[in-house]
Design a protein around this motif. Sequence first.
Motif, PDB file in Angstrom:
ATOM      1  N   VAL A  89       0.350  12.288   4.366  1.00 49.56           N
ATOM      2  CA  VAL A  89       0.610  13.730   4.282  1.00 49.56           C
ATOM      3  C   VAL A  89       1.344  14.069   2.983  1.00 49.56           C
ATOM      4  CG1 VAL A  89       2.001  15.583   5.291  1.00 49.56           C
ATOM      5  CG2 VAL A  89       0.524  14.200   6.757  1.00 49.56           C
ATOM      6  N   ALA A  90       2.245  13.209   2.572  1.00 48.01           N
ATOM      7  CA  ALA A  90       2.967  13.451   1.316  1.00 48.01           C
ATOM      8  C   ALA A  90       2.029  13.478   0.125  1.00 48.01           C
ATOM      9  CB  ALA A  90       4.041  12.380   1.127  1.00 48.01           C
ATOM     10  N   ARG A  91       0.953  12.703   0.186  1.00 48.19           N
ATOM     11  CA  ARG A  91       0.012  12.646  -0.925  1.00 48.19           C
ATOM     12  C   ARG A  91      -0.929  13.850  -0.953  1.00 48.19           C
ATOM     13  NH1 ARG A  91       3.068  10.310  -2.749  1.00 48.19           N
ATOM     14  NH2 ARG A  91       2.633  11.813  -4.378  1.00 48.19           N
ATOM     15  N   ALA A  92      -0.900  14.664   0.090  1.00 49.48           N
ATOM     16  CA  ALA A  92      -1.705  15.885   0.081  1.00 49.48           C
ATOM     17  C   ALA A  92      -1.218  16.863  -0.984  1.00 49.48           C
ATOM     18  CB  ALA A  92      -1.682  16.541   1.454  1.00 49.48           C
ATOM     19  N   ALA A  93       0.002  16.646  -1.475  1.00 48.87           N
ATOM     20  CA  ALA A  93       0.546  17.492  -2.542  1.00 48.87           C
ATOM     21  C   ALA A  93       0.508  16.784  -3.892  1.00 48.87           C
ATOM     22  CB  ALA A  93       1.978  17.893  -2.189  1.00 48.87           C
ATOM     23  N   ASP A  94      -0.252  15.708  -3.985  1.00 41.81           N
ATOM     24  CA  ASP A  94      -0.314  14.951  -5.235  1.00 41.81           C
ATOM     25  C   ASP A  94      -0.838  15.832  -6.365  1.00 41.81           C
ATOM     26  OD1 ASP A  94      -0.335  11.698  -5.886  1.00 41.81           O
ATOM     27  OD2 ASP A  94      -1.598  12.870  -7.246  1.00 41.81           O
ATOM     28  N   ALA A  95      -0.347  15.573  -7.576  1.00 43.89           N
ATOM     29  CA  ALA A  95      -0.777  16.363  -8.730  1.00 43.89           C
ATOM     30  C   ALA A  95      -2.222  16.087  -9.119  1.00 43.89           C
ATOM     31  CB  ALA A  95       0.141  16.076  -9.924  1.00 43.89           C
ATOM     32  N   ASP A  96      -2.756  14.939  -8.733  1.00 45.81           N
ATOM     33  CA  ASP A  96      -4.118  14.567  -9.110  1.00 45.81           C
ATOM     34  C   ASP A  96      -5.094  14.944  -7.999  1.00 45.81           C
ATOM     35  OD1 ASP A  96      -6.485  12.503  -9.300  1.00 45.81           O
ATOM     36  OD2 ASP A  96      -5.538  12.525 -11.274  1.00 45.81           O
ATOM     37  N   ARG A  97      -6.146  15.654  -8.377  1.00 43.23           N
ATOM     38  CA  ARG A  97      -7.097  16.135  -7.378  1.00 43.23           C
ATOM     39  C   ARG A  97      -7.824  14.996  -6.673  1.00 43.23           C
ATOM     40  NH1 ARG A  97     -12.300  15.891  -8.723  1.00 43.23           N
ATOM     41  NH2 ARG A  97     -12.890  15.364 -10.856  1.00 43.23           N
ATOM     42  N   ARG A  98      -8.042  13.855  -7.377  1.00 42.38           N
ATOM     43  CA  ARG A  98      -8.739  12.733  -6.757  1.00 42.38           C
ATOM     44  C   ARG A  98      -7.907  12.133  -5.639  1.00 42.38           C
ATOM     45  NH1 ARG A  98      -9.289   9.611 -12.236  1.00 42.38           N
ATOM     46  NH2 ARG A  98      -7.223  10.594 -12.320  1.00 42.38           N
ATOM     47  N   LEU A 143       0.827  -1.202   0.000  1.00 41.61           N
ATOM     48  CA  LEU A 143       0.000   0.000   0.000  1.00 41.61           C
ATOM     49  C   LEU A 143       0.864   1.256   0.000  1.00 41.61           C
ATOM     50  CD1 LEU A 143      -2.675  -1.209   2.553  1.00 41.61           C
ATOM     51  CD2 LEU A 143      -3.167  -0.497   0.215  1.00 41.61           C
ATOM     52  N   THR A 144       1.919   1.239   0.778  1.00 41.47           N
ATOM     53  CA  THR A 144       2.829   2.385   0.815  1.00 41.47           C
ATOM     54  C   THR A 144       3.458   2.626  -0.554  1.00 41.47           C
ATOM     55  OG1 THR A 144       3.299   1.988   3.157  1.00 41.47           O
ATOM     56  CG2 THR A 144       4.871   3.336   1.930  1.00 41.47           C
ATOM     57  N   ALA A 145       3.920   1.558  -1.175  1.00 43.92           N
ATOM     58  CA  ALA A 145       4.494   1.689  -2.523  1.00 43.92           C
ATOM     59  C   ALA A 145       3.442   2.162  -3.510  1.00 43.92           C
ATOM     60  CB  ALA A 145       5.084   0.352  -2.965  1.00 43.92           C
ATOM     61  N   GLY A 146       2.211   1.723  -3.319  1.00 42.43           N
ATOM     62  CA  GLY A 146       1.134   2.099  -4.223  1.00 42.43           C
ATOM     63  C   GLY A 146       0.826   3.583  -4.225  1.00 42.43           C
ATOM     64  N   THR A 147       1.149   4.276  -3.146  1.00 38.17           N
ATOM     65  CA  THR A 147       0.904   5.724  -3.114  1.00 38.17           C
ATOM     66  C   THR A 147       1.816   6.463  -4.085  1.00 38.17           C
ATOM     67  OG1 THR A 147       2.485   6.151  -1.305  1.00 38.17           O
ATOM     68  CG2 THR A 147       0.203   5.614  -0.692  1.00 38.17           C
ATOM     69  N   ARG A 148       2.840   5.775  -4.591  1.00 33.11           N
ATOM     70  CA  ARG A 148       3.754   6.395  -5.566  1.00 33.11           C
ATOM     71  C   ARG A 148       3.563   5.819  -6.968  1.00 33.11           C
ATOM     72  NH1 ARG A 148       6.778   5.034  -1.083  1.00 33.11           N
ATOM     73  NH2 ARG A 148       7.744   3.278  -2.181  1.00 33.11           N
ATOM     74  N   ASP A 149       2.491   5.077  -7.170  1.00 34.15           N
ATOM     75  CA  ASP A 149       2.227   4.469  -8.472  1.00 34.15           C
ATOM     76  C   ASP A 149       2.022   5.557  -9.534  1.00 34.15           C
ATOM     77  OD1 ASP A 149       1.201   1.520  -9.489  1.00 34.15           O
ATOM     78  OD2 ASP A 149       0.263   3.156 -10.611  1.00 34.15           O
ATOM     79  N   PRO A 150       2.453   5.315 -10.778  1.00 36.04           N
ATOM     80  CA  PRO A 150       2.255   6.330 -11.823  1.00 36.04           C
ATOM     81  C   PRO A 150       0.799   6.571 -12.185  1.00 36.04           C
ATOM     82  CG  PRO A 150       3.181   4.306 -12.756  1.00 36.04           C
ATOM     83  CD  PRO A 150       3.268   4.182 -11.268  1.00 36.04           C
ATOM     84  N   ASP A 151      -0.080   5.616 -11.883  1.00 33.38           N
ATOM     85  CA  ASP A 151      -1.490   5.771 -12.231  1.00 33.38           C
ATOM     86  C   ASP A 151      -2.253   6.388 -11.056  1.00 33.38           C
ATOM     87  OD1 ASP A 151      -4.432   4.686 -12.333  1.00 33.38           O
ATOM     88  OD2 ASP A 151      -3.663   4.470 -14.368  1.00 33.38           O
ATOM     89  N   PRO A 152      -2.965   7.496 -11.267  1.00 31.17           N
ATOM     90  CA  PRO A 152      -3.665   8.143 -10.153  1.00 31.17           C
ATOM     91  C   PRO A 152      -4.760   7.287  -9.530  1.00 31.17           C
ATOM     92  CG  PRO A 152      -4.256   9.165 -12.253  1.00 31.17           C
ATOM     93  CD  PRO A 152      -3.099   8.263 -12.516  1.00 31.17           C
ATOM     94  N   GLU A 153      -5.435   6.438 -10.320  1.00 32.52           N
ATOM     95  CA  GLU A 153      -6.467   5.575  -9.744  1.00 32.52           C
ATOM     96  C   GLU A 153      -5.850   4.582  -8.760  1.00 32.52           C
ATOM     97  OE1 GLU A 153      -9.607   5.812  -9.920  1.00 32.52           O
ATOM     98  OE2 GLU A 153      -9.833   7.297 -11.504  1.00 32.52           O
ATOM     99  N   VAL A 154      -4.661   4.110  -9.080  1.00 27.47           N
ATOM    100  CA  VAL A 154      -3.976   3.189  -8.176  1.00 27.47           C
ATOM    101  C   VAL A 154      -3.557   3.929  -6.909  1.00 27.47           C
ATOM    102  CG1 VAL A 154      -2.014   1.620  -7.909  1.00 27.47           C
ATOM    103  CG2 VAL A 154      -3.200   1.770 -10.104  1.00 27.47           C
TER     104      VAL A 154
END
Length: 237
Positions: free
Chosen positions: A175-184, A143-154
């Motif tokens: 918290v790191a994903r709060a700055a993700d480029a994808d709004r979803r 799951l942790t690795a999945g937060t860095r997956d190239p696909d936003p749905e993943v």
Amino acid sequence: MERADLERRLAEHVDAGDTVARDAVAHALATTYGAAALPALLRASVHDRNDDGESLQLDVLELFEAWPGEARAEVLACVSSADPGLRRVGVWGLSVIDLDRRGEHVALVVEAASDPDPRVRGEALGGLGSIFGAGDPRALAALTAGTRDPDPEVRCAAVQGLHSWPGEAVTAVLVARAADADRRVRFWTAWALSGRPGAAATLERLTADDDPDVRAAAGDVLAIGRRASGALEHPWS
């Protein structure tokens, strides 16, 4: 009607997108032929498995319960299929039939989290974030690795799956994903931070996000946290 005829009709209804007819034929197959109907029902489940035709999934689950040995064999065949749709159904099936096997198939689902097809990866992370993967360090790593997956749905699936995992390290990943480029991803990150100590500052930042849905989610989560704190301070109210 012969099984082959029912299976042909089922495939036709799937291709036509007729979920009502699909489910009716699937139910006839399941009730008449039992475990022998599983391959056809699993193939039909590739399409719109979670849509309004939920009786198809119920029939599959009933066959899983009634024929556990045959179900396991068919699900494993799906997992190893060259068809990504069948692999996705197989991964879902593993997370269902494994509930009484104490994690026997977690390794296979973790492996599926690296599948070439993003839909399979997302399905795997959804399973690992459920009770199926609860408490297993392999599930947490995937799951942790999945937060860095190239696909936003993943990434969305990974963030949602981490919601129930405790610990500061998990909070830091979210918290790191709060700055993700994808709004979803940011939207689901806001909800995944609900109830987590040390997340308030990140949620406050998300209330100023460019996306209105993200702002609303962050605001709702903060409001829920304030109400919960008030209830703890005044348990008699």
